[in-house]
Design a protein around this motif. Structure first.
Motif, short mmCIF file in Angstrom:
data_model
loop_
_atom_site.label_atom_id
_atom_site.label_comp_id
_atom_site.label_asym_id
_atom_site.label_seq_id
_atom_site.Cartn_x
_atom_site.Cartn_y
_atom_site.Cartn_z
N ILE A 135 -7.89 46.42 -30.84
CA ILE A 135 -8.65 45.46 -31.63
C ILE A 135 -9.74 46.21 -32.38
N GLU A 136 -9.66 46.16 -33.71
CA GLU A 136 -10.63 46.89 -34.52
C GLU A 136 -11.79 45.98 -34.90
N ILE A 137 -12.98 46.45 -34.59
CA ILE A 137 -14.17 45.67 -34.94
C ILE A 137 -15.13 46.57 -35.72
N THR A 138 -16.02 45.95 -36.46
CA THR A 138 -17.00 46.74 -37.21
C THR A 138 -18.39 46.55 -36.60
N GLU A 139 -19.27 47.41 -37.00
CA GLU A 139 -20.64 47.33 -36.49
C GLU A 139 -21.29 46.00 -36.78
N THR A 140 -20.98 45.44 -37.95
CA THR A 140 -21.59 44.16 -38.31
C THR A 140 -21.28 43.08 -37.28
N ALA A 141 -20.13 43.21 -36.62
CA ALA A 141 -19.77 42.23 -35.61
C ALA A 141 -20.70 42.31 -34.42
N VAL A 142 -21.10 43.51 -34.08
CA VAL A 142 -21.87 43.68 -32.85
C VAL A 142 -23.37 43.64 -33.08
N ILE A 143 -23.76 44.01 -34.30
CA ILE A 143 -25.18 44.15 -34.58
C ILE A 143 -25.92 42.82 -34.45
N SER A 144 -25.24 41.72 -34.78
CA SER A 144 -25.92 40.42 -34.78
C SER A 144 -26.23 39.93 -33.37
N ASN A 145 -25.44 40.36 -32.41
CA ASN A 145 -25.71 39.96 -31.03
C ASN A 145 -25.10 40.98 -30.07
N ILE A 146 -25.82 42.01 -29.85
CA ILE A 146 -25.28 43.15 -29.14
C ILE A 146 -24.89 42.84 -27.69
N ASP A 147 -25.71 42.04 -26.99
CA ASP A 147 -25.41 41.75 -25.58
C ASP A 147 -24.13 40.95 -25.46
N LEU A 148 -24.02 39.93 -26.29
CA LEU A 148 -22.82 39.10 -26.27
C LEU A 148 -21.58 39.91 -26.66
N ALA A 149 -21.74 40.75 -27.67
CA ALA A 149 -20.62 41.57 -28.12
C ALA A 149 -20.15 42.49 -27.00
N VAL A 150 -21.06 43.12 -26.33
CA VAL A 150 -20.71 44.03 -25.23
C VAL A 150 -19.97 43.26 -24.14
N GLU A 151 -20.49 42.08 -23.82
CA GLU A 151 -19.88 41.25 -22.78
C GLU A 151 -18.43 40.92 -23.15
N ARG A 152 -18.22 40.55 -24.41
CA ARG A 152 -16.88 40.14 -24.83
C ARG A 152 -15.93 41.31 -24.99
N LEU A 153 -16.44 42.41 -25.46
CA LEU A 153 -15.59 43.60 -25.56
C LEU A 153 -15.15 44.02 -24.16
N ASN A 154 -16.04 43.86 -23.20
CA ASN A 154 -15.67 44.17 -21.81
C ASN A 154 -14.56 43.25 -21.30
N ILE A 155 -14.66 41.97 -21.65
CA ILE A 155 -13.62 41.02 -21.25
C ILE A 155 -12.27 41.47 -21.82
N LEU A 156 -12.26 41.81 -23.09
CA LEU A 156 -11.01 42.24 -23.74
C LEU A 156 -10.48 43.51 -23.11
N ARG A 157 -11.37 44.43 -22.80
CA ARG A 157 -10.93 45.69 -22.18
C ARG A 157 -10.40 45.48 -20.77
N GLU A 158 -10.99 44.53 -20.05
CA GLU A 158 -10.48 44.23 -18.71
C GLU A 158 -9.06 43.71 -18.76
N LYS A 159 -8.73 43.01 -19.83
CA LYS A 159 -7.35 42.54 -20.00
C LYS A 159 -6.41 43.68 -20.39
N GLY A 160 -6.97 44.80 -20.76
CA GLY A 160 -6.15 45.96 -21.09
C GLY A 160 -6.26 46.42 -22.53
N PHE A 161 -6.76 45.55 -23.40
CA PHE A 161 -6.85 45.90 -24.82
C PHE A 161 -7.74 47.12 -25.04
N LYS A 162 -7.42 47.87 -26.09
CA LYS A 162 -8.31 48.94 -26.50
C LYS A 162 -9.18 48.44 -27.65
N ILE A 163 -10.37 48.99 -27.74
CA ILE A 163 -11.28 48.59 -28.81
C ILE A 163 -11.56 49.79 -29.72
N ALA A 164 -11.42 49.55 -31.02
CA ALA A 164 -11.74 50.60 -31.98
C ALA A 164 -12.94 50.18 -32.82
#
Ligand code: C2E
Ligand code: CA
Ligand code: CA
Ligand code: CA
Length: 279
Positions: A148-177
């Motif tokens: 799953i490709e994301i840009t900085e603009t996605a995370v910059i607006s809410n870094i804590d929430l973004a980190v939390e959600r990226l972790n959820i996706l990674r726990e399911k196995g997805f890779k994050i770019a």
């Protein structure tokens, strides 16, 4: 000077007017496009630079507009994000990507990594993220090869929430770019905070004045730093043999670009896969 000022104002107003007009027109057009199913996916190969082997694909949306031909994503993604139409569009893109992944798995291309772009809004908005989670679990797939490709603009607006959600996706196995790396704000800070696997080196690095010595040093530094952190690096926008050779020489392992393969429709990409598999 007075008349000049006046003209400026009216020009400005006309501009705003035109812009909002274009915006509404585009949004109406997108709606028709959704109804007529005019959005399709193209795929661009990602290559192991040393060997030329295809290791992955990036799904890129294409709007095959009736009567107008292909409309580039840069002309409609932003409008679709602003109107919320991106949610419907992305639902379709994700379904499409997962079905394609499944098909490739069944044909024996299980190792092929498949990347798709997630708009900056989707990660942050609660209802949308829940929907994405549901969509993603509709398919019985090995997620470890889905990126799953994301840009900085996605995370910059809410870094804590973004980190939390990226972790959820990674726990399911997805890779994050992290897409377009190097174009954003304080990229290094983000590198350390974000749960990501892959860095996509933006094409503005790759095409740096045809890569003079100084530029190569900068890129080399960025690439080795990324490796130091344990990230895989994918260079974007490789357009020449020289760029390819430079990237190999500084230790960049993966890349994509017109020189290696343009984004193609599904038939062309399948033909390419068939040929390379046979070799
Ligand atoms: P991106 O994610 O950075 O995608 C790479 C863009 O670079 C693509 O443009 C691709 O066609 C182009 N490209 C590939 N190789 C080369 C090269 O060698 N030289 C140059 N100059 N360009 C190259 P495209 O397909 O027009 O997409 C533009 C942007 O639109 C994407 O940038 C991405 O941010 C967005 N986009 C595309 N598809 C989707 C999608 O399905 N969902 C979302 N949310 N955004 C998308
Ligand atoms: Ca991308
Ligand atoms: Ca990019
Ligand atoms: Ca981009």
């Amino acid at each position: 000077a007075k008349t000049e000022g006046k003209n400026k104002i009216s020009f400005y107003e006309k501009n705003i007017h035109e812009k909002s007009n274009n915006f509404i027109l585009m949004s109406n057009k997108i709606q028709k496009g959704l109804t007529n199913k005019e959005f399709i996916l193209f795929y661009q190969p990602q290559i192991e630079l040393r060997t030329g082997k295809i290791t992955g694909m990036e799904a890129l949306v294409r709007w095959n507009h009736l009567g107008e031909g292909f409309v580039p994503p840069n002309e409609f993604i932003r409008v679709a994000e602003a109107t919320g139409q991106i949610y419907e569009l992305e639902n379709r893109i994700i379904r499409n990507v997962l079905a394609q992944k499944k098909e490739w798995e069944e044909r024996g291309f299980s190792d092929l990594e498949l990347s798709f772009n997630l708009s900056s809004k989707s990660l942050i908005r609660d209802s949308k993220f829940e929907q994405i989670e549901e969509l993603l679990s509709e398919y019985d797939l090995d997620y470890t090869n889905i990126v799953i490709e994301i840009t900085e603009t996605a995370v910059i607006s809410n870094i804590d929430l973004a980190v939390e959600r990226l972790n959820i996706l990674r726990e399911k196995g997805f890779k994050i770019a992290l897409d377009d790396f190097g174009t954003g704000f304080s990229s290094l800070t983000y590198l350390m905070m974000l749960p990501i696997d892959i860095i996509k080196l933006d094409k503005s690095y790759v095409c740096m004045k045809n890569m003079e010595d100084k530029d190569i040093h900068i890129i080399k530094f960025v690439v080795s730093l990324a490796h130091e952190f344990g990230f895989k690096v994918v260079a974007e926008g490789i357009e020449t043999k020289e760029q390819l050779e430079n990237l190999i020489s500084i230790g960049c392992e993966y890349g994509q670009g017109f020189f290696l393969g343009i984004p193609m429709d599904i038939d062309s990409i399948n033909a390419l896969l068939q040929v390379t598999a046979a070799n």
